[in-house]
Design a protein around this motif. Sequence first.
Motif, PDB file in Angstrom:
ATOM      1  N   ALA A 229       0.740  -1.296   0.003  1.00 32.04           N
ATOM      2  CA  ALA A 229       0.070   0.164  -0.447  1.00 32.04           C
ATOM      3  C   ALA A 229       0.805   1.091   0.035  1.00 32.04           C
ATOM      4  CB  ALA A 229      -0.568  -0.065   1.586  1.00 32.04           C
ATOM      5  N   GLN A 230       1.881   0.676   0.068  1.00 33.17           N
ATOM      6  CA  GLN A 230       2.970   2.470   0.366  1.00 33.17           C
ATOM      7  C   GLN A 230       3.921   2.708  -0.531  1.00 33.17           C
ATOM      8  OE1 GLN A 230       4.688   1.761   4.905  1.00 33.17           O
ATOM      9  NE2 GLN A 230       3.213   2.793   5.971  1.00 33.17           N
ATOM     10  N   TYR A 231       3.838   1.437  -1.428  1.00 33.44           N
ATOM     11  CA  TYR A 231       5.074   1.388  -2.208  1.00 33.44           C
ATOM     12  C   TYR A 231       4.486   2.521  -3.603  1.00 33.44           C
ATOM     13  CZ  TYR A 231       7.126  -0.596  -6.359  1.00 33.44           C
ATOM     14  OH  TYR A 231       8.112  -0.789  -7.773  1.00 33.44           O
ATOM     15  N   ARG A 232       5.185   3.352  -3.969  1.00 33.41           N
ATOM     16  CA  ARG A 232       5.407   4.234  -4.765  1.00 33.41           C
ATOM     17  C   ARG A 232       5.948   3.839  -6.620  1.00 33.41           C
ATOM     18  NH1 ARG A 232       2.794   8.377  -2.720  1.00 33.41           N
ATOM     19  NH2 ARG A 232       3.195   8.421  -0.299  1.00 33.41           N
ATOM     20  N   LEU A 233       5.421   4.417  -7.210  1.00 35.29           N
ATOM     21  CA  LEU A 233       5.171   3.164  -8.429  1.00 35.29           C
ATOM     22  C   LEU A 233       6.597   4.752  -9.382  1.00 35.29           C
ATOM     23  CD1 LEU A 233       1.602   2.957  -9.349  1.00 35.29           C
ATOM     24  CD2 LEU A 233       2.942   1.581  -9.329  1.00 35.29           C
ATOM     25  N   ALA A 234       7.379   3.750  -9.970  1.00 34.65           N
ATOM     26  CA  ALA A 234       8.332   4.447 -11.141  1.00 34.65           C
ATOM     27  C   ALA A 234       8.182   3.483 -11.995  1.00 34.65           C
ATOM     28  CB  ALA A 234       9.508   4.782 -10.067  1.00 34.65           C
ATOM     29  N   SER A 235       9.360   4.530 -12.992  1.00 27.72           N
ATOM     30  CA  SER A 235       9.064   3.186 -14.397  1.00 27.72           C
ATOM     31  C   SER A 235       9.784   2.789 -14.213  1.00 27.72           C
ATOM     32  CB  SER A 235      10.371   4.780 -14.995  1.00 27.72           C
ATOM     33  OG  SER A 235      11.266   4.149 -16.419  1.00 27.72           O
ATOM     34  N   GLY A 236       9.217   0.991 -14.957  1.00 32.22           N
ATOM     35  CA  GLY A 236       9.643  -0.043 -14.765  1.00 32.22           C
ATOM     36  C   GLY A 236       8.510  -1.190 -15.138  1.00 32.22           C
TER      37      GLY A 236
ATOM     38  N   ASP B 124      -5.115  -5.390 -18.817  1.00 38.55           N
ATOM     39  CA  ASP B 124      -4.447  -6.191 -18.414  1.00 38.55           C
ATOM     40  C   ASP B 124      -2.665  -6.612 -17.641  1.00 38.55           C
ATOM     41  OD1 ASP B 124      -6.839  -7.902 -18.023  1.00 38.55           O
ATOM     42  OD2 ASP B 124      -6.499  -8.918 -20.238  1.00 38.55           O
ATOM     43  N   GLU B 125      -2.373  -5.775 -18.031  1.00 34.41           N
ATOM     44  CA  GLU B 125      -0.652  -5.653 -18.271  1.00 34.41           C
ATOM     45  C   GLU B 125      -0.524  -4.136 -18.772  1.00 34.41           C
ATOM     46  OE1 GLU B 125       3.458  -8.024 -18.926  1.00 34.41           O
ATOM     47  OE2 GLU B 125       1.117  -8.752 -17.768  1.00 34.41           O
ATOM     48  N   ILE B 126       0.346  -2.896 -18.142  1.00 37.31           N
ATOM     49  CA  ILE B 126       0.998  -2.163 -18.615  1.00 37.31           C
ATOM     50  C   ILE B 126       2.076  -1.872 -17.904  1.00 37.31           C
ATOM     51  CG2 ILE B 126      -0.226  -0.181 -17.490  1.00 37.31           C
ATOM     52  CD1 ILE B 126      -0.223   1.169 -19.806  1.00 37.31           C
ATOM     53  N   ARG B 127       2.899  -2.274 -18.898  1.00 42.68           N
ATOM     54  CA  ARG B 127       4.396  -1.281 -17.953  1.00 42.68           C
ATOM     55  C   ARG B 127       4.719   0.385 -18.390  1.00 42.68           C
ATOM     56  NH1 ARG B 127       9.228  -3.858 -16.835  1.00 42.68           N
ATOM     57  NH2 ARG B 127       8.784  -5.492 -18.048  1.00 42.68           N
ATOM     58  N   LEU B 128       5.645   0.955 -16.790  1.00 44.27           N
ATOM     59  CA  LEU B 128       4.785   2.473 -16.700  1.00 44.27           C
ATOM     60  C   LEU B 128       6.663   3.141 -17.908  1.00 44.27           C
ATOM     61  CD1 LEU B 128       4.673   3.356 -13.455  1.00 44.27           C
ATOM     62  CD2 LEU B 128       3.015   3.282 -15.393  1.00 44.27           C
ATOM     63  N   THR B 129       6.088   4.059 -18.147  1.00 42.59           N
ATOM     64  CA  THR B 129       7.214   4.033 -19.521  1.00 42.59           C
ATOM     65  C   THR B 129       8.195   4.853 -18.314  1.00 42.59           C
ATOM     66  OG1 THR B 129       6.409   7.142 -19.197  1.00 42.59           O
ATOM     67  CG2 THR B 129       5.664   5.599 -21.265  1.00 42.59           C
ATOM     68  N   ASP B 130       9.355   4.921 -19.428  1.00 39.68           N
ATOM     69  CA  ASP B 130      10.664   5.994 -18.443  1.00 39.68           C
ATOM     70  C   ASP B 130      10.175   7.309 -17.549  1.00 39.68           C
ATOM     71  OD1 ASP B 130      12.076   4.189 -19.349  1.00 39.68           O
ATOM     72  OD2 ASP B 130      13.033   5.570 -21.383  1.00 39.68           O
ATOM     73  N   ALA B 131       8.992   7.960 -18.121  1.00 40.83           N
ATOM     74  CA  ALA B 131       9.030   8.667 -17.214  1.00 40.83           C
ATOM     75  C   ALA B 131       7.652   8.412 -16.366  1.00 40.83           C
ATOM     76  CB  ALA B 131       7.782   9.717 -18.318  1.00 40.83           C
ATOM     77  N   GLY B 132       7.570   7.817 -16.013  1.00 44.35           N
ATOM     78  CA  GLY B 132       7.053   7.003 -15.051  1.00 44.35           C
ATOM     79  C   GLY B 132       5.491   7.016 -15.186  1.00 44.35           C
ATOM     80  N   THR B 133       5.039   7.300 -16.640  1.00 42.15           N
ATOM     81  CA  THR B 133       3.583   7.783 -17.005  1.00 42.15           C
ATOM     82  C   THR B 133       2.713   6.190 -17.200  1.00 42.15           C
ATOM     83  OG1 THR B 133       4.223   8.582 -19.325  1.00 42.15           O
ATOM     84  CG2 THR B 133       4.469   9.647 -17.708  1.00 42.15           C
TER      85      THR B 133
ATOM     86  N   LEU C  22       1.791  -5.896 -11.082  1.00 40.65           N
ATOM     87  CA  LEU C  22       2.290  -7.060 -10.962  1.00 40.65           C
ATOM     88  C   LEU C  22       3.661  -7.878 -11.570  1.00 40.65           C
ATOM     89  CD1 LEU C  22       0.065  -7.018 -14.596  1.00 40.65           C
ATOM     90  CD2 LEU C  22      -0.531  -8.135 -12.023  1.00 40.65           C
ATOM     91  N   LYS C  23       4.469  -6.502 -11.411  1.00 39.90           N
ATOM     92  CA  LYS C  23       5.678  -6.742 -11.371  1.00 39.90           C
ATOM     93  C   LYS C  23       6.688  -5.027 -11.601  1.00 39.90           C
ATOM     94  CE  LYS C  23       5.822 -10.069 -15.432  1.00 39.90           C
ATOM     95  NZ  LYS C  23       6.176  -9.968 -16.808  1.00 39.90           N
ATOM     96  N   TYR C  24       7.317  -5.416 -10.439  1.00 39.70           N
ATOM     97  CA  TYR C  24       8.088  -4.460  -9.650  1.00 39.70           C
ATOM     98  C   TYR C  24       9.749  -4.350 -10.671  1.00 39.70           C
ATOM     99  CZ  TYR C  24       5.490  -5.517  -4.854  1.00 39.70           C
ATOM    100  OH  TYR C  24       4.479  -5.142  -4.514  1.00 39.70           O
ATOM    101  N   ARG C  25       9.735  -3.224 -10.760  1.00 41.31           N
ATOM    102  CA  ARG C  25      11.418  -2.759 -11.191  1.00 41.31           C
ATOM    103  C   ARG C  25      12.190  -3.417 -10.710  1.00 41.31           C
ATOM    104  NH1 ARG C  25       9.135   1.870  -8.434  1.00 41.31           N
ATOM    105  NH2 ARG C  25      10.378   2.641  -7.223  1.00 41.31           N
TER     106      ARG C  25
END
Length: 180
Positions: A28-35, A51-60, A102-105
């Motif tokens: 719950a505290q995990y902050r999303l980022a690129s990858g 179903d599955e999307i990887r955040l861009t290098d900019a985290g978008t 789904l997957k952490y960087r």
Amino acid sequence: MHQFLRFLALLGGLSLLSSSPAYAEANAQYRLASGDVIRISVFGESELSIDEIRLTDAGTLSYPFIGEVRANGRTARELEQILTTKLKGDYLVDPRVTVRILKYREFFISGEVKSPGGYPYQPGLTLRRAVALAGGLTERASENRISIIRDKDPNRKPQKATLDTELEPGDTITIDQGFF
């Protein structure tokens, strides 16, 4: 047969761990980022679910009808709230959005390990387990000369670490040679 029962017990223990309050709190505290790879579900709206999307290098991420959405630095819950707000009214009356990681960087390990490189992060990962993932220490490795650069540290300053240090996604670990 005995080994099979031990295997089943291990699997049961792992499922209990992943559903434990401590695991849920860390997630719950995990902050999303690129990858990071996430799943977005909108109840009853399959065309708005991804179903599955990887955040861009900019985290978008690019989301239908909304466009580019900034997820970098936000929790999954915060991203749910943003998507719910943007979908409400113009597209849906009462959207129910869930975001799941789904997957952490990856984290990265270099220096005196047998297989340096990037490895998938797992919640609760310690440096000792990361070294095991990298094939173990070489015979020249020093257990006292380990540094870590935290991905979230804007100064990228190396910190001293031990084999019991808990890792975070995006960390860069360097294990130096020991002097004999």
